[in-house]
Design a protein around this motif. Structure first.
Motif, PDB file in Angstrom:
ATOM      1  N   HIS A   1       3.667  -1.108   6.022  1.00 22.32           N
ATOM      2  CA  HIS A   1       3.876  -1.088   4.579  1.00 22.32           C
ATOM      3  C   HIS A   1       4.855   0.048   4.258  1.00 22.32           C
ATOM      4  CE1 HIS A   1       0.429  -3.741   4.081  1.00 22.32           C
ATOM      5  NE2 HIS A   1      -0.306  -2.896   4.781  1.00 22.32           N
ATOM      6  N   VAL A   2       5.855  -0.230   3.442  1.00 20.62           N
ATOM      7  CA  VAL A   2       6.802   0.796   2.995  1.00 20.62           C
ATOM      8  C   VAL A   2       6.790   0.830   1.467  1.00 20.62           C
ATOM      9  CG1 VAL A   2       9.202   1.570   2.968  1.00 20.62           C
ATOM     10  CG2 VAL A   2       8.256   0.508   5.033  1.00 20.62           C
ATOM     11  N   THR A   3       6.524   2.006   0.916  1.00 21.43           N
ATOM     12  CA  THR A   3       6.534   2.195  -0.536  1.00 21.43           C
ATOM     13  C   THR A   3       7.631   3.197  -0.875  1.00 21.43           C
ATOM     14  OG1 THR A   3       4.135   1.843  -0.598  1.00 21.43           O
ATOM     15  CG2 THR A   3       5.157   2.823  -2.553  1.00 21.43           C
ATOM     16  N   LYS A   4       8.581   2.770  -1.707  1.00 20.91           N
ATOM     17  CA  LYS A   4       9.693   3.648  -2.092  1.00 20.91           C
ATOM     18  C   LYS A   4       9.568   4.027  -3.565  1.00 20.91           C
ATOM     19  CE  LYS A   4      13.024   1.598   1.129  1.00 20.91           C
ATOM     20  NZ  LYS A   4      14.336   0.921   1.241  1.00 20.91           N
ATOM     21  N   ASP A   5       9.565   5.322  -3.827  1.00 24.24           N
ATOM     22  CA  ASP A   5       9.602   5.824  -5.197  1.00 24.24           C
ATOM     23  C   ASP A   5      11.056   6.092  -5.547  1.00 24.24           C
ATOM     24  OD1 ASP A   5       9.490   7.147  -7.579  1.00 24.24           O
ATOM     25  OD2 ASP A   5       8.052   8.681  -6.948  1.00 24.24           O
ATOM     26  N   LEU A   6      11.652   5.159  -6.287  1.00 26.58           N
ATOM     27  CA  LEU A   6      13.077   5.237  -6.603  1.00 26.58           C
ATOM     28  C   LEU A   6      13.302   5.726  -8.032  1.00 26.58           C
ATOM     29  CD1 LEU A   6      14.144   1.854  -4.932  1.00 26.58           C
ATOM     30  CD2 LEU A   6      14.167   4.146  -3.927  1.00 26.58           C
ATOM     31  N   GLY A   7      12.250   6.300  -8.634  1.00 33.07           N
ATOM     32  CA  GLY A   7      12.376   6.812  -9.991  1.00 33.07           C
ATOM     33  C   GLY A   7      12.278   5.725 -11.053  1.00 33.07           C
ATOM     34  N   MET A   8      11.934   4.510 -10.641  1.00 30.40           N
ATOM     35  CA  MET A   8      11.771   3.405 -11.592  1.00 30.40           C
ATOM     36  C   MET A   8      10.322   3.397 -12.070  1.00 30.40           C
ATOM     37  SD  MET A   8      14.847   2.097 -10.948  1.00 30.40           S
ATOM     38  CE  MET A   8      15.063   0.368 -11.193  1.00 30.40           C
ATOM     39  N   LYS A   9      10.031   2.465 -12.998  1.00 29.78           N
ATOM     40  CA  LYS A   9       8.670   2.372 -13.527  1.00 29.78           C
ATOM     41  C   LYS A   9       7.685   2.017 -12.421  1.00 29.78           C
ATOM     42  CE  LYS A   9       6.804   1.012 -17.961  1.00 29.78           C
ATOM     43  NZ  LYS A   9       6.977   0.161 -19.141  1.00 29.78           N
ATOM     44  N   GLU A  10       8.067   1.039 -11.601  1.00 30.11           N
ATOM     45  CA  GLU A  10       7.205   0.602 -10.498  1.00 30.11           C
ATOM     46  C   GLU A  10       7.885   0.921  -9.171  1.00 30.11           C
ATOM     47  OE1 GLU A  10       4.170  -0.844 -10.695  1.00 30.11           O
ATOM     48  OE2 GLU A  10       4.202  -0.612 -12.872  1.00 30.11           O
ATOM     49  N   PRO A  11       7.109   1.400  -8.183  1.00 32.96           N
ATOM     50  CA  PRO A  11       7.710   1.645  -6.861  1.00 32.96           C
ATOM     51  C   PRO A  11       8.044   0.332  -6.158  1.00 32.96           C
ATOM     52  CG  PRO A  11       5.331   2.015  -6.775  1.00 32.96           C
ATOM     53  CD  PRO A  11       5.675   1.738  -8.209  1.00 32.96           C
ATOM     54  N   TYR A  12       9.054   0.387  -5.284  1.00 27.47           N
ATOM     55  CA  TYR A  12       9.369  -0.769  -4.431  1.00 27.47           C
ATOM     56  C   TYR A  12       8.368  -0.807  -3.293  1.00 27.47           C
ATOM     57  CZ  TYR A  12      11.425  -3.196  -0.451  1.00 27.47           C
ATOM     58  OH  TYR A  12      11.613  -4.013   0.636  1.00 27.47           O
ATOM     59  N   GLN A  13       7.851  -1.983  -2.989  1.00 31.39           N
ATOM     60  CA  GLN A  13       6.919  -2.112  -1.865  1.00 31.39           C
ATOM     61  C   GLN A  13       7.349  -3.250  -0.962  1.00 31.39           C
ATOM     62  OE1 GLN A  13       3.106  -2.212  -4.126  1.00 31.39           O
ATOM     63  NE2 GLN A  13       2.621  -0.360  -2.992  1.00 31.39           N
ATOM     64  N   GLY A  14       7.421  -2.964   0.331  1.00 29.78           N
ATOM     65  CA  GLY A  14       7.735  -3.987   1.318  1.00 29.78           C
ATOM     66  C   GLY A  14       6.683  -3.971   2.414  1.00 29.78           C
ATOM     67  N   SER A  15       6.381  -5.141   2.955  1.00 31.78           N
ATOM     68  CA  SER A  15       5.316  -5.214   3.961  1.00 31.78           C
ATOM     69  C   SER A  15       5.641  -6.319   4.953  1.00 31.78           C
ATOM     70  CB  SER A  15       3.990  -5.515   3.257  1.00 31.78           C
ATOM     71  OG  SER A  15       2.928  -5.466   4.158  1.00 31.78           O
ATOM     72  N   VAL A  16       5.502  -6.012   6.247  1.00 30.30           N
ATOM     73  CA  VAL A  16       5.701  -7.039   7.287  1.00 30.30           C
ATOM     74  C   VAL A  16       4.605  -6.899   8.336  1.00 30.30           C
ATOM     75  CG1 VAL A  16       8.223  -7.116   6.996  1.00 30.30           C
ATOM     76  CG2 VAL A  16       7.222  -5.594   8.716  1.00 30.30           C
ATOM     77  N   PRO A  17       4.287  -8.008   9.006  1.00 36.05           N
ATOM     78  CA  PRO A  17       3.305  -7.913  10.091  1.00 36.05           C
ATOM     79  C   PRO A  17       3.883  -7.161  11.292  1.00 36.05           C
ATOM     80  CG  PRO A  17       3.790 -10.226   9.526  1.00 36.05           C
ATOM     81  CD  PRO A  17       4.751  -9.377   8.779  1.00 36.05           C
ATOM     82  N   LEU A  18       3.010  -6.503  12.040  1.00 35.09           N
ATOM     83  CA  LEU A  18       3.421  -5.928  13.318  1.00 35.09           C
ATOM     84  C   LEU A  18       3.731  -7.061  14.281  1.00 35.09           C
ATOM     85  CD1 LEU A  18       0.712  -3.138  13.791  1.00 35.09           C
ATOM     86  CD2 LEU A  18       3.124  -2.769  13.336  1.00 35.09           C
ATOM     87  N   ILE A  19       4.779  -6.905  15.091  1.00 33.77           N
ATOM     88  CA  ILE A  19       5.090  -7.953  16.069  1.00 33.77           C
ATOM     89  C   ILE A  19       4.902  -7.480  17.505  1.00 33.77           C
ATOM     90  CG2 ILE A  19       6.617  -9.285  14.573  1.00 33.77           C
ATOM     91  CD1 ILE A  19       8.984  -7.946  16.063  1.00 33.77           C
ATOM     92  N   SER A  20       4.905  -6.150  17.731  1.00 40.93           N
ATOM     93  CA  SER A  20       4.715  -5.682  19.108  1.00 40.93           C
ATOM     94  C   SER A  20       3.842  -4.446  19.201  1.00 40.93           C
ATOM     95  CB  SER A  20       6.070  -5.396  19.781  1.00 40.93           C
ATOM     96  OG  SER A  20       6.572  -4.142  19.358  1.00 40.93           O
ATOM     97  N   GLY A  21       3.811  -3.633  18.148  1.00 39.72           N
ATOM     98  CA  GLY A  21       3.066  -2.369  18.209  1.00 39.72           C
ATOM     99  C   GLY A  21       3.853  -1.253  18.867  1.00 39.72           C
ATOM    100  N   GLU A  22       5.029  -1.567  19.448  1.00 38.66           N
ATOM    101  CA  GLU A  22       5.864  -0.524  20.058  1.00 38.66           C
ATOM    102  C   GLU A  22       6.640   0.262  19.003  1.00 38.66           C
ATOM    103  OE1 GLU A  22       6.236   0.649  23.057  1.00 38.66           O
ATOM    104  OE2 GLU A  22       4.961  -0.731  24.167  1.00 38.66           O
ATOM    105  N   LEU A  23       6.688  -0.297  17.796  1.00 40.92           N
ATOM    106  CA  LEU A  23       7.249   0.311  16.581  1.00 40.92           C
ATOM    107  C   LEU A  23       8.758   0.158  16.449  1.00 40.92           C
ATOM    108  CD1 LEU A  23       4.923   3.419  16.159  1.00 40.92           C
ATOM    109  CD2 LEU A  23       4.786   1.195  15.031  1.00 40.92           C
TER     110      LEU A  23
END
Length: 295
Positions: free
Chosen positions: A123-145
């Motif tokens: 999960h990635v949450t970006k505070d870009l100074g907007m009213k709502e933060p940007y949120q992106g989420s993807v499943p893990l595919i390997s765990g190696e990162l």
């Protein structure tokens, strides 16, 4: 092997007439600082180190006061990994279970995938100074990162990317080197150019090998992109924003009733910051003062 003592730094550059943007970073001091503060075991150090390294480079993609939080939530024994970063190169991070050490994987390397797990999410949450933060989420595919962050950029940000992350740990558990790179393909690249980049990435020695040989971040990028132009650089530092005042505000927000219970149950109340392991201690008089300020 001697431990490198060069300062942590990140470089940002472009290549192929601006159709590729690239980031490379050395995070050795940052990861060693986190290892020391959280007493992480080698496999956990590698998992946490790779996550904060990716976060440091993602932070460098931001501007001004923008900041982001990366959460890696897998089904492995380390539990959740959290990293915060901003555009100024300030990074911090923690892991739920620092004392996880697994046998080496089939390649004789630290088993990061075994520690993180292969089922879960980034999960990635970006505070870009907007009213709502940007949120992106993807499943893990390997765990190696490295592969998982590559997948995140492709799926969540629609930016084809190559991500390399590495942490090399000494026999005494200290960090020898840590760092990584992100190469992102912009519109306009030809198929032969894309093939050349993919071939260079596939032939690249491990990030830790390059750093351990003493290569600077920009030299690492030149292995992949011989024509890379470095635009700027950034010092990467461990930075935690906790303070006694912030902890006091958090305790006051619990309300009078809960604070009174704490006051009556314990001689001293300890609050430990997840990110830096700093301990804040509040005695009965401290709590009485906070109760007086609470609603």
């Amino acid at each position: 092997m001697e431990k490198k003592t060069d300062k942590d730094r990140l470089v940002r550059g472009t290549a192929m007439d601006g159709k590729v943007r690239a980031f490379a970073v050395r995070t050795t001091e940052l990861v060693e600082e986190l290892r020391r503060r959280h007493d992480t075991y080698p496999t956990t150090t590698a998992a946490l180190g790779r996550t904060v390294t990716a976060a440091a480079m993602m932070g460098a993609m931001l501007k001004g006061e923008e900041k982001l939080t990366v959460q890696v939530k897998g089904d492995g024994p380390v539990g959740q990994i959290v990293a915060d970063a901003n555009a100024k190169g300030e990074v911090r991070g923690y892991v739920s279970n620092p004392h996880v050490q697994l046998p080496s994987n089939s390649k004789g390397k630290l088993d990061v995938a075994g520690a993180v797990g292969t089922t879960g999410y980034i999960h990635v949450t970006k505070d870009l100074g907007m009213k709502e933060p940007y949120q992106g989420s993807v499943p893990l595919i390997s765990g190696e990162l490295g592969e998982d962050f590559t997948y995140y950029f492709a799926l969540s940000e629609q930016t084809p990317s190559a991500v390399g992350l590495g942490v090399l740990v000494e026999a005494d558990n200290s960090v020898i080197v840590a760092g990584g790179f992100i190469v992102q393909l912009m519109p306009g690249l030809s198929d032969p150019e894309i093939d050349a980049i993919e071939r260079a990435v596939s032939q690249l020695p491990p990030v830790t090998s390059l750093l351990d040989q003493g290569l600077e971040p920009e030299e690492m990028l030149r292995w992949i992109l011989p024509d890379v132009k470095v635009l700027d650089e950034l010092e990467i530092t461990f930075s935690c924003h906790c303070s006694r005042e912030r902890v006091e505000r958090t305790l006051i927000s619990l309300g009078k009733e809960e604070l009174t219970e704490l006051r009556n149950e314990e001689k001293e109340t300890e609050v430990i910051c997840d990110f830096c392991n700093e301990v804040y201690t509040f005695g009965p008089k401290d709590l009485d003062d906070l109760i007086a300020q609470s609603k």
